[in-house]
Motif scaffolding. Structure first.
Motif, PDB file in Angstrom:
ATOM      1  N   HIS A 100       7.775  59.291  25.442  1.00  0.00           N
ATOM      2  CA  HIS A 100       7.047  58.057  25.152  1.00  0.00           C
ATOM      3  C   HIS A 100       7.993  56.856  25.168  1.00  0.00           C
ATOM      4  N   GLU A 101       9.207  57.061  24.677  1.00  0.00           N
ATOM      5  CA  GLU A 101      10.156  55.948  24.601  1.00  0.00           C
ATOM      6  C   GLU A 101      10.700  55.519  25.967  1.00  0.00           C
ATOM      7  N   ASP A 102      10.348  56.244  27.015  1.00  0.00           N
ATOM      8  CA  ASP A 102      10.708  55.813  28.369  1.00  0.00           C
ATOM      9  C   ASP A 102       9.723  54.776  28.907  1.00  0.00           C
ATOM     10  N   THR A 103       8.657  54.544  28.170  1.00  0.00           N
ATOM     11  CA  THR A 103       7.669  53.551  28.588  1.00  0.00           C
ATOM     12  C   THR A 103       8.327  52.175  28.689  1.00  0.00           C
ATOM     13  N   ALA A 104       8.204  51.554  29.863  1.00  0.00           N
ATOM     14  CA  ALA A 104       8.837  50.261  30.102  1.00  0.00           C
ATOM     15  C   ALA A 104       8.461  49.779  31.496  1.00  0.00           C
ATOM     16  N   ILE A 105       8.858  48.552  31.772  1.00  0.00           N
ATOM     17  CA  ILE A 105       8.830  48.075  33.153  1.00  0.00           C
ATOM     18  C   ILE A 105      10.201  48.382  33.747  1.00  0.00           C
ATOM     19  N   TYR A 106      10.194  49.049  34.867  1.00  0.00           N
ATOM     20  CA  TYR A 106      11.437  49.450  35.530  1.00  0.00           C
ATOM     21  C   TYR A 106      11.706  48.500  36.698  1.00  0.00           C
ATOM     22  N   TYR A 107      12.922  47.959  36.693  1.00  0.00           N
ATOM     23  CA  TYR A 107      13.322  46.987  37.709  1.00  0.00           C
ATOM     24  C   TYR A 107      14.394  47.585  38.608  1.00  0.00           C
ATOM     25  N   CYS A 108      14.148  47.491  39.891  1.00  0.00           N
ATOM     26  CA  CYS A 108      15.149  47.869  40.869  1.00  0.00           C
ATOM     27  C   CYS A 108      16.223  46.780  40.926  1.00  0.00           C
ATOM     28  N   TYR A 109      17.438  47.179  41.220  1.00  0.00           N
ATOM     29  CA  TYR A 109      18.585  46.274  41.136  1.00  0.00           C
ATOM     30  C   TYR A 109      19.527  46.540  42.307  1.00  0.00           C
ATOM     31  N   LEU A 110      20.078  45.475  42.840  1.00  0.00           N
ATOM     32  CA  LEU A 110      21.067  45.583  43.904  1.00  0.00           C
ATOM     33  C   LEU A 110      22.175  44.562  43.635  1.00  0.00           C
ATOM     34  N   ARG A 111      23.385  45.001  43.772  1.00  0.00           N
ATOM     35  CA  ARG A 111      24.546  44.092  43.707  1.00  0.00           C
ATOM     36  C   ARG A 111      25.301  44.217  45.023  1.00  0.00           C
ATOM     37  N   ASP A 112      25.548  43.075  45.664  1.00  0.00           N
ATOM     38  CA  ASP A 112      26.300  43.143  46.907  1.00  0.00           C
ATOM     39  C   ASP A 112      27.796  43.009  46.637  1.00  0.00           C
ATOM     40  N   VAL A 113      28.566  43.062  47.705  1.00  0.00           N
ATOM     41  CA  VAL A 113      30.027  43.045  47.537  1.00  0.00           C
ATOM     42  C   VAL A 113      30.546  41.688  47.066  1.00  0.00           C
ATOM     43  N   TRP A 114      29.687  40.667  47.104  1.00  0.00           N
ATOM     44  CA  TRP A 114      30.055  39.349  46.586  1.00  0.00           C
ATOM     45  C   TRP A 114      29.605  39.190  45.129  1.00  0.00           C
ATOM     46  N   SER A 115      29.176  40.310  44.528  1.00  0.00           N
ATOM     47  CA  SER A 115      28.708  40.324  43.129  1.00  0.00           C
ATOM     48  C   SER A 115      27.458  39.486  42.915  1.00  0.00           C
ATOM     49  N   ARG A 116      26.666  39.343  43.955  1.00  0.00           N
ATOM     50  CA  ARG A 116      25.357  38.694  43.797  1.00  0.00           C
ATOM     51  C   ARG A 116      24.337  39.768  43.444  1.00  0.00           C
ATOM     52  N   ASP A 117      23.528  39.471  42.433  1.00  0.00           N
ATOM     53  CA  ASP A 117      22.541  40.429  41.932  1.00  0.00           C
ATOM     54  C   ASP A 117      21.139  40.056  42.418  1.00  0.00           C
ATOM     55  N   TYR A 118      20.399  41.074  42.753  1.00  0.00           N
ATOM     56  CA  TYR A 118      19.012  40.906  43.189  1.00  0.00           C
ATOM     57  C   TYR A 118      18.133  41.876  42.409  1.00  0.00           C
ATOM     58  N   TRP A 119      16.896  41.442  42.166  1.00  0.00           N
ATOM     59  CA  TRP A 119      15.983  42.241  41.350  1.00  0.00           C
ATOM     60  C   TRP A 119      14.642  42.421  42.049  1.00  0.00           C
ATOM     61  N   GLY A 120      14.068  43.602  41.849  1.00  0.00           N
ATOM     62  CA  GLY A 120      12.724  43.841  42.317  1.00  0.00           C
ATOM     63  C   GLY A 120      11.705  43.266  41.350  1.00  0.00           C
ATOM     64  N   GLN A 121      10.448  43.417  41.686  1.00  0.00           N
ATOM     65  CA  GLN A 121       9.382  42.799  40.906  1.00  0.00           C
ATOM     66  C   GLN A 121       9.035  43.583  39.655  1.00  0.00           C
ATOM     67  N   GLY A 122       9.506  44.788  39.549  1.00  0.00           N
ATOM     68  CA  GLY A 122       9.219  45.612  38.382  1.00  0.00           C
ATOM     69  C   GLY A 122       8.026  46.511  38.607  1.00  0.00           C
ATOM     70  N   THR A 123       8.123  47.710  38.099  1.00  0.00           N
ATOM     71  CA  THR A 123       7.014  48.668  38.179  1.00  0.00           C
ATOM     72  C   THR A 123       6.824  49.302  36.810  1.00  0.00           C
ATOM     73  N   GLN A 124       5.569  49.371  36.378  1.00  0.00           N
ATOM     74  CA  GLN A 124       5.266  49.854  35.033  1.00  0.00           C
ATOM     75  C   GLN A 124       5.285  51.372  34.984  1.00  0.00           C
ATOM     76  N   VAL A 125       5.985  51.895  33.999  1.00  0.00           N
ATOM     77  CA  VAL A 125       5.954  53.324  33.693  1.00  0.00           C
ATOM     78  C   VAL A 125       5.435  53.468  32.269  1.00  0.00           C
ATOM     79  N   THR A 126       4.348  54.208  32.123  1.00  0.00           N
ATOM     80  CA  THR A 126       3.760  54.425  30.807  1.00  0.00           C
ATOM     81  C   THR A 126       3.677  55.921  30.545  1.00  0.00           C
ATOM     82  N   VAL A 127       4.265  56.348  29.425  1.00  0.00           N
ATOM     83  CA  VAL A 127       4.272  57.757  29.053  1.00  0.00           C
ATOM     84  C   VAL A 127       3.484  57.912  27.762  1.00  0.00           C
ATOM     85  N   SER A 128       2.394  58.621  27.839  1.00  0.00           N
ATOM     86  CA  SER A 128       1.575  58.830  26.653  1.00  0.00           C
ATOM     87  C   SER A 128       2.103  60.030  25.877  1.00  0.00           C
ATOM     88  N   SER A 129       2.078  59.909  24.585  1.00  0.00           N
ATOM     89  CA  SER A 129       2.628  60.984  23.738  1.00  0.00           C
ATOM     90  C   SER A 129       1.534  61.946  23.325  1.00  0.00           C
TER      91      SER A 129
END
Length: 116
Positions: free
Chosen positions: A87-116
């Motif tokens: 249940h505690e894994d319930t969250a919005i999960y964001y994809c992440y990318l860092r390039d070799v110039w240390s620039r960070d990029y983020w995805g739009q997020g995907t919801q994960v819901t775990v019912s107990s």
């Protein structure tokens, strides 16, 4: 411009599994790392797992032994296999990318819901 498109979230029961995917597209400099973060309301975004292009992997302690990160470098895609979900894994999960110039990029997020 770099775009990250994630998929695979959903609603599951505790103990079940989900697999998240995230594909990067656009003008991408060499990738340093890709991975996943998650966030719940009122809390800071936290690291779940990352994998560098050299193969170095980092997991949050809370997911070690249950989650597995993998990458398909040819497709600029990262995956997160999540087993024995809690249940505690319930969250919005964001994809992440860092390039070799240390620039960070983020995805739009995907919801994960775990019912107990």
């Amino acid at each position: 411009q770099v775009q990250l498109v994630g998929s695979g979230g959903g609603l599951v029961q505790a103990g079940e599994s989900l697999r998240l995917s995230c594909a990067a597209s656009g003008t991408i400099s060499s990738i340093n790392a890709m991975g996943w973060y998650r966030q719940t309301p009122g809390k800071q975004r936290e690291l779940v797992a990352t994998k560098t292009s050299r193969g170095e992997i980092n997991y949050a302690d809370s997911v070690k032994g249950r989650f597995t990160i993998s990458r398909d470098n040819a497709k600029n895609t990262v995956y997160l296999q999540m087993n024995s979900l809690k249940h505690e894994d319930t969250a919005i999960y964001y994809c992440y990318l860092r390039d070799v110039w240390s620039r960070d990029y983020w995805g739009q997020g995907t919801q994960v819901t775990v019912s107990s």
